[in-house]
Design a protein around this motif. Structure first.
Motif, PDB file in Angstrom:
ATOM      1  N   VAL A 159       0.838  -1.205   0.000  1.00 34.88           N
ATOM      2  CA  VAL A 159       0.000   0.000   0.000  1.00 34.88           C
ATOM      3  C   VAL A 159       0.872   1.253   0.000  1.00 34.88           C
ATOM      4  O   VAL A 159       0.556   2.238  -0.681  1.00 34.88           O
ATOM      5  CB  VAL A 159      -0.958  -0.007   1.212  1.00 34.88           C
ATOM      6  N   ASN A 160       1.959   1.224   0.734  1.00 31.10           N
ATOM      7  CA  ASN A 160       2.866   2.373   0.756  1.00 31.10           C
ATOM      8  C   ASN A 160       3.384   2.676  -0.642  1.00 31.10           C
ATOM      9  O   ASN A 160       3.463   3.843  -1.057  1.00 31.10           O
ATOM     10  CB  ASN A 160       4.028   2.099   1.706  1.00 31.10           C
ATOM     11  N   ASP A 161       3.736   1.641  -1.396  1.00 33.40           N
ATOM     12  CA  ASP A 161       4.221   1.841  -2.764  1.00 33.40           C
ATOM     13  C   ASP A 161       3.131   2.420  -3.650  1.00 33.40           C
ATOM     14  O   ASP A 161       3.383   3.335  -4.448  1.00 33.40           O
ATOM     15  CB  ASP A 161       4.709   0.505  -3.333  1.00 33.40           C
ATOM     16  N   LEU A 162       1.906   1.929  -3.523  1.00 33.52           N
ATOM     17  CA  LEU A 162       0.792   2.461  -4.312  1.00 33.52           C
ATOM     18  C   LEU A 162       0.545   3.934  -3.998  1.00 33.52           C
ATOM     19  O   LEU A 162       0.281   4.746  -4.890  1.00 33.52           O
ATOM     20  CB  LEU A 162      -0.476   1.659  -4.041  1.00 33.52           C
ATOM     21  N   ARG A 163       0.640   4.277  -2.731  1.00 32.53           N
ATOM     22  CA  ARG A 163       0.408   5.662  -2.318  1.00 32.53           C
ATOM     23  C   ARG A 163       1.486   6.583  -2.876  1.00 32.53           C
ATOM     24  O   ARG A 163       1.208   7.718  -3.283  1.00 32.53           O
ATOM     25  CB  ARG A 163       0.358   5.751  -0.791  1.00 32.53           C
ATOM     26  N   LYS A 164       2.729   6.115  -2.878  1.00 31.79           N
ATOM     27  CA  LYS A 164       3.818   6.936  -3.403  1.00 31.79           C
ATOM     28  C   LYS A 164       3.579   7.298  -4.865  1.00 31.79           C
ATOM     29  O   LYS A 164       3.943   8.383  -5.319  1.00 31.79           O
ATOM     30  CB  LYS A 164       5.144   6.194  -3.273  1.00 31.79           C
ATOM     31  N   ARG A 165       2.983   6.396  -5.604  1.00 30.13           N
ATOM     32  CA  ARG A 165       2.813   6.601  -7.040  1.00 30.13           C
ATOM     33  C   ARG A 165       1.628   7.488  -7.396  1.00 30.13           C
ATOM     34  O   ARG A 165       1.494   7.910  -8.534  1.00 30.13           O
ATOM     35  CB  ARG A 165       2.692   5.242  -7.742  1.00 30.13           C
ATOM     36  N   SER A 166       0.768   7.761  -6.426  1.00 27.63           N
ATOM     37  CA  SER A 166      -0.416   8.562  -6.747  1.00 27.63           C
ATOM     38  C   SER A 166      -0.664   9.709  -5.787  1.00 27.63           C
ATOM     39  O   SER A 166      -1.537  10.536  -6.019  1.00 27.63           O
ATOM     40  CB  SER A 166      -1.656   7.661  -6.754  1.00 27.63           C
ATOM     41  N   ARG A 167       0.112   9.831  -4.726  1.00 23.38           N
ATOM     42  CA  ARG A 167      -0.244  10.730  -3.630  1.00 23.38           C
ATOM     43  C   ARG A 167      -0.185  12.206  -3.979  1.00 23.38           C
ATOM     44  O   ARG A 167      -0.820  13.022  -3.335  1.00 23.38           O
ATOM     45  CB  ARG A 167       0.665  10.481  -2.434  1.00 23.38           C
ATOM     46  N   LEU A 168       0.601  12.609  -5.009  1.00 26.51           N
ATOM     47  CA  LEU A 168       0.731  14.023  -5.329  1.00 26.51           C
ATOM     48  C   LEU A 168      -0.331  14.498  -6.315  1.00 26.51           C
ATOM     49  O   LEU A 168      -0.408  15.685  -6.617  1.00 26.51           O
ATOM     50  CB  LEU A 168       2.128  14.284  -5.939  1.00 26.51           C
ATOM     51  N   TYR A 169      -1.134  13.576  -6.805  1.00 26.69           N
ATOM     52  CA  TYR A 169      -1.972  13.904  -7.944  1.00 26.69           C
ATOM     53  C   TYR A 169      -3.057  14.917  -7.591  1.00 26.69           C
ATOM     54  O   TYR A 169      -3.949  14.657  -6.792  1.00 26.69           O
ATOM     55  CB  TYR A 169      -2.631  12.634  -8.487  1.00 26.69           C
ATOM     56  N   GLY A 170      -2.991  16.110  -8.217  1.00 26.25           N
ATOM     57  CA  GLY A 170      -4.032  17.115  -8.075  1.00 26.25           C
ATOM     58  C   GLY A 170      -4.181  17.728  -6.700  1.00 26.25           C
ATOM     59  O   GLY A 170      -5.157  18.422  -6.434  1.00 26.25           O
ATOM     60  N   LEU A 171      -3.222  17.504  -5.795  1.00 26.65           N
ATOM     61  CA  LEU A 171      -3.407  17.921  -4.403  1.00 26.65           C
ATOM     62  C   LEU A 171      -3.495  19.441  -4.265  1.00 26.65           C
ATOM     63  O   LEU A 171      -4.312  19.952  -3.498  1.00 26.65           O
ATOM     64  CB  LEU A 171      -2.256  17.379  -3.553  1.00 26.65           C
ATOM     65  N   ASN A 172      -2.681  20.158  -5.010  1.00 23.33           N
ATOM     66  CA  ASN A 172      -2.709  21.614  -4.915  1.00 23.33           C
ATOM     67  C   ASN A 172      -4.052  22.175  -5.363  1.00 23.33           C
ATOM     68  O   ASN A 172      -4.605  23.079  -4.738  1.00 23.33           O
ATOM     69  CB  ASN A 172      -1.578  22.208  -5.761  1.00 23.33           C
ATOM     70  N   ARG A 173      -4.588  21.615  -6.449  1.00 22.33           N
ATOM     71  CA  ARG A 173      -5.888  22.079  -6.944  1.00 22.33           C
ATOM     72  C   ARG A 173      -6.993  21.769  -5.923  1.00 22.33           C
ATOM     73  O   ARG A 173      -7.903  22.567  -5.723  1.00 22.33           O
ATOM     74  CB  ARG A 173      -6.210  21.399  -8.279  1.00 22.33           C
ATOM     75  N   LEU A 174      -6.914  20.611  -5.289  1.00 26.21           N
ATOM     76  CA  LEU A 174      -7.915  20.254  -4.278  1.00 26.21           C
ATOM     77  C   LEU A 174      -7.886  21.234  -3.121  1.00 26.21           C
ATOM     78  O   LEU A 174      -8.928  21.633  -2.598  1.00 26.21           O
ATOM     79  CB  LEU A 174      -7.657  18.844  -3.756  1.00 26.21           C
ATOM     80  N   ASP A 175      -6.689  21.626  -2.716  1.00 26.99           N
ATOM     81  CA  ASP A 175      -6.543  22.588  -1.628  1.00 26.99           C
ATOM     82  C   ASP A 175      -7.140  23.938  -2.029  1.00 26.99           C
ATOM     83  O   ASP A 175      -7.864  24.562  -1.255  1.00 26.99           O
ATOM     84  CB  ASP A 175      -5.068  22.735  -1.264  1.00 26.99           C
ATOM     85  N   GLN A 176      -6.853  24.376  -3.237  1.00 29.06           N
ATOM     86  CA  GLN A 176      -7.366  25.660  -3.712  1.00 29.06           C
ATOM     87  C   GLN A 176      -8.888  25.673  -3.786  1.00 29.06           C
ATOM     88  O   GLN A 176      -9.518  26.701  -3.576  1.00 29.06           O
ATOM     89  CB  GLN A 176      -6.772  25.973  -5.093  1.00 29.06           C
ATOM     90  N   GLN A 177      -9.479  24.533  -4.073  1.00 28.34           N
ATOM     91  CA  GLN A 177     -10.934  24.452  -4.211  1.00 28.34           C
ATOM     92  C   GLN A 177     -11.634  24.153  -2.891  1.00 28.34           C
ATOM     93  O   GLN A 177     -12.852  23.994  -2.850  1.00 28.34           O
ATOM     94  CB  GLN A 177     -11.280  23.366  -5.245  1.00 28.34           C
ATOM     95  N   GLY A 178     -10.865  24.059  -1.809  1.00 25.96           N
ATOM     96  CA  GLY A 178     -11.453  23.848  -0.498  1.00 25.96           C
ATOM     97  C   GLY A 178     -11.957  22.447  -0.233  1.00 25.96           C
ATOM     98  O   GLY A 178     -12.758  22.224   0.680  1.00 25.96           O
ATOM     99  N   GLU A 179     -11.494  21.472  -1.041  1.00 26.02           N
ATOM    100  CA  GLU A 179     -11.965  20.096  -0.888  1.00 26.02           C
ATOM    101  C   GLU A 179     -11.104  19.284   0.078  1.00 26.02           C
ATOM    102  O   GLU A 179     -11.514  18.211   0.524  1.00 26.02           O
ATOM    103  CB  GLU A 179     -11.948  19.398  -2.267  1.00 26.02           C
ATOM    104  N   LEU A 180      -9.925  19.774   0.405  1.00 21.80           N
ATOM    105  CA  LEU A 180      -8.978  18.958   1.146  1.00 21.80           C
ATOM    106  C   LEU A 180      -9.400  18.755   2.604  1.00 21.80           C
ATOM    107  O   LEU A 180      -9.195  17.681   3.174  1.00 21.80           O
ATOM    108  CB  LEU A 180      -7.584  19.594   1.088  1.00 21.80           C
ATOM    109  N   VAL A 181      -9.995  19.767   3.219  1.00 25.60           N
ATOM    110  CA  VAL A 181     -10.375  19.665   4.622  1.00 25.60           C
ATOM    111  C   VAL A 181     -11.446  18.599   4.822  1.00 25.60           C
ATOM    112  O   VAL A 181     -11.365  17.785   5.760  1.00 25.60           O
ATOM    113  CB  VAL A 181     -10.865  21.020   5.168  1.00 25.60           C
ATOM    114  N   SER A 182     -12.453  18.570   3.953  1.00 26.80           N
ATOM    115  CA  SER A 182     -13.518  17.573   4.103  1.00 26.80           C
ATOM    116  C   SER A 182     -12.964  16.164   3.932  1.00 26.80           C
ATOM    117  O   SER A 182     -13.389  15.229   4.634  1.00 26.80           O
ATOM    118  CB  SER A 182     -14.644  17.831   3.098  1.00 26.80           C
ATOM    119  N   SER A 183     -12.016  15.998   3.018  1.00 26.10           N
ATOM    120  CA  SER A 183     -11.379  14.694   2.849  1.00 26.10           C
ATOM    121  C   SER A 183     -10.585  14.322   4.095  1.00 26.10           C
ATOM    122  O   SER A 183     -10.596  13.163   4.542  1.00 26.10           O
ATOM    123  CB  SER A 183     -10.469  14.704   1.619  1.00 26.10           C
TER     124      SER A 183
END
Length: 239
Positions: A159-183
């Motif tokens: 699971v750690n390896d899977l997370r490393k390969r996808s964890r950065l995807y779209g994160l900045n945009r999610l933060d800008q749109q206010g979706e990160l806190v609910s997640s």
């Protein structure tokens, strides 16, 4: 005494490599380093104000995580993820994590689960502070520590390896749109459900959480409507 100096030099070099890798992850999150674009170590080193060696070493670390790939005689290309890639990552994680969370709900003690609450709260705090690096690290640690309660170290590594390969995807945009806190708050919800010992409810909660993450990736990948190059802000801490 003769062999102390080389060890000190190696230690300094490793710390510099780690600082560069941290800065590169921040640049990946912010979108400053763009998917599909090739970056040379000397060019990045000039932005950082360091030699090319720690940059190459840091890039190789990121390559092992699947975040970039080496391009012969040119540098490193930021890995692009397709919708199919993200669907497959999510599907594999669901196949592993959902039943494992059910097992944890049945077998973990209240003390073991409550020990994870500070991490769950730290995820929310990082999201509210727009601390994306902190969010990623606390989110990763929470999920891995939770899965570790099932007692299968190989599963946690996968699971750690899977997370490393996808964890950065779209994160900045999610933060800008206010979706990160609910997640982020879903981690507290999951923990509360686990404490009831209801395996089926815990699995349903985990399924929703992973599905929500996949949805947020899709939203986060929508273009911001800006075509200009981002202003360079590559920096090392303390520089």
């Amino acid at each position: 005494m003769a062999d102390l100096k080389p060890r000190n030099l190696i230690s300094v070099q490793e710390r510099l490599r780690d600082q560069v890798a941290h800065a590169l992850r921040a640049a990946l999150i912010s979108g400053e380093l763009r998917p599909g674009v090739v970056y040379s170590a000397p060019t990045l080193a000039a932005d950082f104000g360091v030699s090319a060696t720690p940059v190459r070493e840091a890039m190789l670390d990121l390559a092992r995580e699947g975040l970039v790939e080496a391009v012969r005689n040119k540098g490193f290309r930021v890995t692009e993820l397709s919708d199919r890639d993200l669907d497959e990552f999510t599907e594999i994680r669901a196949l592993i994590e959902v039943p494992t969370v059910g097992q944890v709900a049945r077998t973990a003690t209240a003390e073991q689960l409550e020990a994870l609450r500070p991490q769950a709260r730290a995820i929310v705090a990082a999201a509210r502070k727009h601390d994306l690096i902190g969010y990623l690290e606390t989110d990763r640690q929470f999920h891995l520590d939770l899965l570790a309660l099932a007692g299968n170290a190989r599963l946690v590594e996968t699971v750690n390896d899977l997370r490393k390969r996808s964890r950065l995807y779209g994160l900045n945009r999610l933060d800008q749109q206010g979706e990160l806190v609910s997640s982020a708050e879903e981690h507290l919800e999951l923990l509360d459900v686990l404490l009831t010992g209801d395996a089926e409810a815990a699995q349903e909660c985990m399924t929703r959480h992973l599905g929500h993450i996949r949805h947020l990736w899709a939203v986060g990948d929508k273009p911001a409507g800006q075509s200009g190059e981002p202003e360079s802000a590559l920096r090392l801490s303390g520089r």
